[in-house]
Design an enzyme around this catalytic site. Sequence first.
Site, mmCIF file in Angstrom:
data_model
loop_
_atom_site.group_PDB
_atom_site.id
_atom_site.type_symbol
_atom_site.label_atom_id
_atom_site.label_comp_id
_atom_site.label_asym_id
_atom_site.label_seq_id
_atom_site.Cartn_x
_atom_site.Cartn_y
_atom_site.Cartn_z
ATOM 1 N N LYS A 1 -3.697 11.392 4.509
ATOM 2 C CA LYS A 1 -3.503 10.651 5.761
ATOM 3 C C LYS A 1 -2.431 11.365 6.585
ATOM 4 O O LYS A 1 -1.234 11.277 6.276
ATOM 5 C CB LYS A 1 -3.070 9.212 5.475
ATOM 6 N N HIS B 1 0.807 -1.219 0.000
ATOM 7 C CA HIS B 1 0.000 0.000 0.000
ATOM 8 C C HIS B 1 0.844 1.275 0.000
ATOM 9 O O HIS B 1 0.308 2.383 0.063
ATOM 10 C CB HIS B 1 -0.920 -0.022 1.237
#
Length: 481
Positions: free
Chosen positions: A401, A221
């Site tokens: 994020k 990821h």
Amino acid sequence: MNWQWLVSIGLWLYAAALIALTLRILMKRRPVGVSLAWLLFLYIIPVGGIFAYLLLGERYLGHLRAKRADELFSYYSHWLEHILLEQQNLSPARPVLRPVMELTRGSLGMPIIVGSRWSLHCEASDVFERLIKDIDQAQHSIFMEFYIVEAEGALLPVLTALQHASRRGVDVYMMLDSVGSNRFLHSKHAKQLIAARVQLVDALHANLLRMAFRRQDIRQHRKLVSIDNSIAYTGSMNLADPSYFKTQSGVGPWVDMMVRLEGDIAKVIQGTLIFDWEMETGKRLEKHLQAPEFKAVKDDNLMQLLPSGPALDDEVLLQVLLTGIHNARESVMITTPYFVPDEALLQALKSAAKRGLDVTIIVPAKNDSRLADYAGRSFYLELLQAGVRLLLFKDGLLHTKTVIVDRHLVLIGSVNLDMRSIWLNFEATLIVDDEDFSAEVLSQIEQYRERSDHLTIGQWQKRPRYQRLLENLIQLASPLL
């Protein structure tokens, strides 16, 4: 009689499997919520719960990758030790920074790098434009690692630039997640890259026939780029043009944040990319590995890369998050597209708010993952009651994020605040100590706040009962999401 005998044998085998897996779950000593969720699955879903645990219950990377990772970790530990010896007296002075950075250094041996240049990019077009310029100027190597690549719109010139770089003799390595980039890996664009001698690898290749040998939902990821050991990119953005990416999902454009870096931190990022490449392929690339020179190009910042995933310390990412929150003295600001905390993280946030800190969490009002969305909503009421501010971003899917502590310590990267990112996937987080950097990140987050609705307890309690029931039902599986 024969049928009765077969049923009896089947029941005994089923009971034996339940007992064996129950004992295995208990002996693993994982977070309580995870263990209880798996026990619940085992006992309320006959047979299916057993198969689900055998396929998805443990973080098994596969024998070959695990063996390579162990061998490589020993090699790279020596490389990191050399760096640490060169900077053994370097340590952040601020109380909130010291425990976080020293925890990462102590757990993984990751060095604290001084004096890197940086620029923040919040528009995909800016990222692609800058990236193309850097690719065009590359002389030796380009490493890329992404979860999703979608060959549409503004990304097409980036792919063309990679082909040109490879043809002029630059070593180009591109590792893409097998699931996230599945469509791209089977497209004509991937074939064009391969024809141009770009080395393209589908990471953690997903195959139903291999489910017994490796957990298939462990994903790569990370979003990382390194060019010539001198320039790097990291953040939350996939290689996809938001004008085209998932436009049919009904959540609006994806909103991301990327950081472009220059200096020794790029060498550390390239070292991480080389580690990943060697673990996945078994091919050594020491020629592209360089140690930092510790020549600061900017005097007043500290940076540290925190890679996480199954091949590394299992708990370091969660420990870093908890350490940052527990050491906060003024505020905790979080942006995340998927918010499904475990009990420890949930209690840390509630405790911080009850201590009088300004704790703010910004999540998208609409989400592309219904399960994660409902699971996350099940925590909203107790967070609001503890004094946490919840803001719902309404102008697209907020995919940035970040965790910002006391308006100074910044964690930015690919990590969602859910158990999949924290415990399962390969992720990368950049830890930054720089007043100018934190000010610019906060300025961008302030724009997110202005485009968000403030959720109140009164508003949240008005939602339908069936929605509450669905949220609480899905919450039972939240440790596994």
